[in-house]
Design a protein around this motif. Structure first.
Motif, PDB file in Angstrom:
ATOM      1  N   PRO A 274     -14.899  13.175   8.094  1.00 25.65           N
ATOM      2  CA  PRO A 274     -13.818  12.423   7.463  1.00 25.65           C
ATOM      3  C   PRO A 274     -12.247  13.440   7.156  1.00 25.65           C
ATOM      4  O   PRO A 274     -12.538  14.615   7.189  1.00 25.65           O
ATOM      5  N   PRO A 275     -11.294  12.859   7.139  1.00 31.32           N
ATOM      6  CA  PRO A 275      -9.969  13.597   6.906  1.00 31.32           C
ATOM      7  C   PRO A 275      -9.782  14.229   5.733  1.00 31.32           C
ATOM      8  O   PRO A 275     -10.306  13.652   4.832  1.00 31.32           O
ATOM      9  N   GLU A 276      -9.181  15.653   5.775  1.00 27.76           N
ATOM     10  CA  GLU A 276      -9.140  15.966   4.421  1.00 27.76           C
ATOM     11  C   GLU A 276      -7.975  14.940   3.891  1.00 27.76           C
ATOM     12  O   GLU A 276      -6.908  14.512   4.253  1.00 27.76           O
ATOM     13  N   GLY A 277      -8.385  14.886   2.504  1.00 28.40           N
ATOM     14  CA  GLY A 277      -7.372  13.944   1.733  1.00 28.40           C
ATOM     15  C   GLY A 277      -7.945  12.589   1.545  1.00 28.40           C
ATOM     16  O   GLY A 277      -7.581  11.740   0.570  1.00 28.40           O
ATOM     17  N   ALA A 278      -8.895  12.261   2.576  1.00 25.51           N
ATOM     18  CA  ALA A 278      -9.547  10.775   2.682  1.00 25.51           C
ATOM     19  C   ALA A 278      -8.291   9.765   2.397  1.00 25.51           C
ATOM     20  O   ALA A 278      -8.553   8.785   1.495  1.00 25.51           O
ATOM     21  N   ALA A 279      -7.254   9.614   3.097  1.00 23.09           N
ATOM     22  CA  ALA A 279      -6.233   8.613   2.846  1.00 23.09           C
ATOM     23  C   ALA A 279      -6.784   7.401   3.300  1.00 23.09           C
ATOM     24  O   ALA A 279      -6.418   6.284   2.558  1.00 23.09           O
ATOM     25  N   GLY A 280      -7.371   7.448   4.477  1.00 23.86           N
ATOM     26  CA  GLY A 280      -7.807   5.684   4.889  1.00 23.86           C
ATOM     27  C   GLY A 280      -8.876   5.355   3.878  1.00 23.86           C
ATOM     28  O   GLY A 280      -8.883   4.166   3.376  1.00 23.86           O
ATOM     29  N   ALA A 281      -9.672   6.185   3.281  1.00 20.57           N
ATOM     30  CA  ALA A 281     -10.626   5.717   2.100  1.00 20.57           C
ATOM     31  C   ALA A 281      -9.968   5.399   0.753  1.00 20.57           C
ATOM     32  O   ALA A 281     -10.197   4.369   0.276  1.00 20.57           O
ATOM     33  N   GLU A 282      -9.059   6.086   0.562  1.00 17.38           N
ATOM     34  CA  GLU A 282      -8.183   5.792  -0.556  1.00 17.38           C
ATOM     35  C   GLU A 282      -7.391   4.382  -0.615  1.00 17.38           C
ATOM     36  O   GLU A 282      -7.257   3.486  -1.205  1.00 17.38           O
ATOM     37  N   THR A 283      -6.832   4.143   0.686  1.00 19.70           N
ATOM     38  CA  THR A 283      -6.329   2.771   0.935  1.00 19.70           C
ATOM     39  C   THR A 283      -7.181   1.633   0.946  1.00 19.70           C
ATOM     40  O   THR A 283      -6.923   0.447   0.430  1.00 19.70           O
ATOM     41  N   ALA A 284      -8.258   2.083   1.200  1.00 15.80           N
ATOM     42  CA  ALA A 284      -9.585   0.835   1.178  1.00 15.80           C
ATOM     43  C   ALA A 284      -9.788   0.470  -0.297  1.00 15.80           C
ATOM     44  O   ALA A 284     -10.073  -0.584  -0.707  1.00 15.80           O
ATOM     45  N   LEU A 285     -10.001   1.867  -1.059  1.00 14.36           N
ATOM     46  CA  LEU A 285     -10.129   1.249  -2.486  1.00 14.36           C
ATOM     47  C   LEU A 285      -9.080   0.815  -2.991  1.00 14.36           C
ATOM     48  O   LEU A 285      -9.349  -0.288  -4.012  1.00 14.36           O
ATOM     49  N   ARG A 286      -7.741   1.158  -3.052  1.00 14.62           N
ATOM     50  CA  ARG A 286      -6.871   0.445  -3.649  1.00 14.62           C
ATOM     51  C   ARG A 286      -6.453  -0.983  -3.111  1.00 14.62           C
ATOM     52  O   ARG A 286      -6.228  -1.984  -3.655  1.00 14.62           O
ATOM     53  N   THR A 287      -6.852  -1.299  -1.971  1.00 12.47           N
ATOM     54  CA  THR A 287      -6.808  -2.649  -1.207  1.00 12.47           C
ATOM     55  C   THR A 287      -7.861  -3.511  -1.848  1.00 12.47           C
ATOM     56  O   THR A 287      -7.500  -4.760  -2.463  1.00 12.47           O
ATOM     57  N   ALA A 288      -9.154  -3.148  -2.198  1.00  9.58           N
ATOM     58  CA  ALA A 288      -9.978  -3.726  -2.785  1.00  9.58           C
ATOM     59  C   ALA A 288      -9.774  -4.112  -4.234  1.00  9.58           C
ATOM     60  O   ALA A 288      -9.908  -5.319  -4.674  1.00  9.58           O
ATOM     61  N   LEU A 289      -9.093  -3.009  -4.741  1.00 12.00           N
ATOM     62  CA  LEU A 289      -8.823  -3.213  -6.453  1.00 12.00           C
ATOM     63  C   LEU A 289      -7.528  -4.398  -6.393  1.00 12.00           C
ATOM     64  O   LEU A 289      -7.519  -5.186  -7.212  1.00 12.00           O
ATOM     65  N   GLY A 290      -6.746  -4.259  -5.279  1.00  9.87           N
ATOM     66  CA  GLY A 290      -5.448  -5.018  -5.315  1.00  9.87           C
ATOM     67  C   GLY A 290      -5.761  -6.627  -5.113  1.00  9.87           C
ATOM     68  O   GLY A 290      -5.442  -7.797  -5.807  1.00  9.87           O
ATOM     69  N   GLU A 291      -6.796  -6.833  -3.927  1.00 12.12           N
ATOM     70  CA  GLU A 291      -7.450  -8.049  -3.991  1.00 12.12           C
ATOM     71  C   GLU A 291      -7.824  -8.790  -5.130  1.00 12.12           C
ATOM     72  O   GLU A 291      -8.018  -9.858  -5.290  1.00 12.12           O
ATOM     73  N   ALA A 292      -8.676  -7.710  -6.019  1.00 13.16           N
ATOM     74  CA  ALA A 292      -9.322  -8.584  -7.143  1.00 13.16           C
ATOM     75  C   ALA A 292      -8.536  -8.547  -8.492  1.00 13.16           C
ATOM     76  O   ALA A 292      -8.778  -9.005  -9.301  1.00 13.16           O
ATOM     77  N   GLY A 293      -7.009  -8.168  -8.098  1.00 16.55           N
ATOM     78  CA  GLY A 293      -6.138  -8.186  -9.131  1.00 16.55           C
ATOM     79  C   GLY A 293      -6.356  -7.137 -10.524  1.00 16.55           C
ATOM     80  O   GLY A 293      -6.282  -7.273 -11.438  1.00 16.55           O
ATOM     81  N   LEU A 294      -7.152  -5.947  -9.845  1.00 15.57           N
ATOM     82  CA  LEU A 294      -7.565  -4.856 -10.863  1.00 15.57           C
ATOM     83  C   LEU A 294      -6.593  -3.471 -10.530  1.00 15.57           C
ATOM     84  O   LEU A 294      -6.143  -3.412  -9.567  1.00 15.57           O
ATOM     85  N   THR A 295      -6.721  -2.862 -11.657  1.00 14.56           N
ATOM     86  CA  THR A 295      -6.177  -1.386 -11.723  1.00 14.56           C
ATOM     87  C   THR A 295      -6.994  -0.349 -11.352  1.00 14.56           C
ATOM     88  O   THR A 295      -8.312  -0.627 -11.512  1.00 14.56           O
ATOM     89  N   PRO A 296      -6.918   0.820 -11.109  1.00 13.56           N
ATOM     90  CA  PRO A 296      -8.275   1.750 -11.077  1.00 13.56           C
ATOM     91  C   PRO A 296      -8.500   1.903 -12.346  1.00 13.56           C
ATOM     92  O   PRO A 296      -9.751   2.020 -12.453  1.00 13.56           O
ATOM     93  N   TYR A 297      -7.834   1.820 -13.589  1.00  9.81           N
ATOM     94  CA  TYR A 297      -8.328   2.023 -14.798  1.00  9.81           C
ATOM     95  C   TYR A 297      -9.172   0.671 -15.193  1.00  9.81           C
ATOM     96  O   TYR A 297     -10.106   0.920 -16.172  1.00  9.81           O
ATOM     97  N   ASP A 298      -9.435  -0.094 -14.412  1.00  4.14           N
ATOM     98  CA  ASP A 298     -10.521  -1.306 -14.849  1.00  4.14           C
ATOM     99  C   ASP A 298     -11.709  -1.139 -14.359  1.00  4.14           C
ATOM    100  O   ASP A 298     -12.739  -1.855 -14.713  1.00  4.14           O
ATOM    101  N   VAL A 299     -11.888  -0.153 -13.298  1.00  2.00           N
ATOM    102  CA  VAL A 299     -13.010   0.127 -12.715  1.00  2.00           C
ATOM    103  C   VAL A 299     -14.055   0.933 -13.728  1.00  2.00           C
ATOM    104  O   VAL A 299     -13.718   1.923 -14.492  1.00  2.00           O
TER     105      VAL A 299
END
Length: 410
Positions: A274-299
């Protein structure tokens, strides 16, 4: 933020894992929090001679699959068993459903590696005439979804994503898109893998991915521990039945949970690291939350990829701490079940659904406290009672594949 999409109902689960055949057996095993790693006689003489296999003999698997089992690779047999359970759990009957509107999407990372070795040995020892005419169907990864579609009389879209250890999660994300596009009414989606072979184990060992804790194999898989040294090879299958919520409600089916969002990205960085910083994984996580209409603090909860490898766990722990700083509970099923490769994402998705449904977070085996540099709330020693309303399941695969699935209570 990604626009929210309508959630999809998870109406059925099917699991065949080192914890046992059936969803209940696997759930009990992960909640017990004890590693299922054992010495593997098939690996005798190798530097790593332990794995997590099913507690079922091949004969028992064949009897359960039925008269067509002779033509299947082990991974396809496990897919069929998990799919049957998921469909039964959903209250659906393949004898009466509209098969043209049923999709099968079963991911697999490696296919029938044991059959490659077996048939190559026959070729070298006895000549071409002694190899099986079914060699190719028994090894190609798409035969998991192929045999499931045959077994269930499902004539709709049939796909076999191969995104390494993210394959099962990719299958679920693809199934969601098929339902959203009205290309099917029911999707039977998940992953299957049975790749514990001498060559595959040696290959993973040579690249430094496997634990070498041969003197204490029960402690070998230890995600997020300071002294983690690699994963333990495992086999299994996990399948979810997905439907549009309106369709499930119309037939009186009560969802176990809702698949609320999915995010998929590629690191485009390195074949295995994995790359340092995991930018791709972070984007995947934020996209999943966005599709769900959730904020990170909802997890409320994270079912981590948690491979027990030094680099992956460090990268994932930093990702969780950065994006979810309120410290949701974290578990990692590979500590108990081992790493089922292409099936892992689907098995862990099913476990995430069960965590929401039962309000119970399984512990991470072999972990007292996470490594001191990890600022995450790992559940250890015993299950934790928690009202989990929303949860995410992480899956990452060689090739730079990142998939995050967001689930919510129904």
């Amino acid at each position: 933020m990604t626009p929210a999409k309508p959630p999809i109902a998870v109406t059925g689960l099917g699991l065949v894992t080192p914890g046992g055949e059936g969803t209940e057996a696997t759930w009990e095993a992960v909640c017990a929090g004890r590693s299922l790693t054992a010495h593997d006689r098939a690996l005798d003489g190798l530097p790593v001679d332990f794995s997590c296999r099913l507690p079922l003999r091949e004969e028992a698997i064949d009897r359960a699959v039925g008269r067509k089992s002779w033509r299947m690779g082990r991974f396809a047999k496990l897919a069929v068993l998990a799919a049957r359970e998921a469909v039964r759990d959903a209250g659906l009957d393949p004898a009466s459903w509209q098969g043209a509107r049923v999709a099968t999407v079963i991911g697999c990372g490696m296919g029938g590696t044991e059959k490659w070795e077996e048939q190559y040995a026959r070729l070298e020892q006895n000549g071409p005439d002694r190899t099986s005419p079914l060699t190719i169907p028994m090894i190609i990864p798409n035969l998991a979804t192929g045999e499931v579609s045959i077994d269930l009389h499902a004539h709709g879209v049939s796909l076999a994503p191969a995104t390494a250890c993210a394959s099962g999660a990719t299958a679920i994300a693809l199934a969601r898109e098929l339902l959203a596009a009205d290309l099917c009414d029911v999707a039977v989606a998940g992953g299957a893998e049975a790749a514990i072979s001498r060559l595959a184990v040696t290959g993973f060992w040579r690249m430094g991915a496997l634990s070498e804790r041969t003197a204490a194999i029960a402690d070998a898989s230890r995600p997020f521990a300071a002294d983690r040294d690699g994963f333990v090879m495992a086999e299994g299958a996990g399948v979810l039945v997905l439907e549009r919520t309106a369709d499930a409600a119309a037939r009186g089916a009560r969802p176990r949970a809702l698949l609320a969002g999915c995010g998929s990205t590629s690191d485009a960085h390195h074949p295995t690291a994995p790359p340092e910083g995991a930018a791709g994984a972070e984007t995947a996580l934020r996209t999943a939350l966005g599709e769900a209409g959730l904020t990170p603090y909802d997890v409320d909860h994270v079912n981590a990829h948690g491979t027990s490898t030094p680099l992956n766990d460090a990268t994932e722990a930093a990702l969780i701490a950065r994006v979810l700083p309120h410290r949701p509970s974290v578990t990692a099923a590979k500590s108990v079940l081992g790493h089922t490769l292409g099936a892992a994402g689907a098995i862990e998705a099913a476990l995430t659904v069960l965590t929401i449904q039962h309000r119970r977070v399984p512990p991470i085996a072999n972990l007292q406290v996470p490594a001191p540099e990890f600022d995450i709330d790992c559940v250890t020693k015993q299950p934790r009672r928690q009202d989990v309303r929303t949860a995410v399941s992480h899956s990452f695969g060689f090739g730079g594949h990142n998939v995050v699935l967001a689930f919510a209570a129904a």
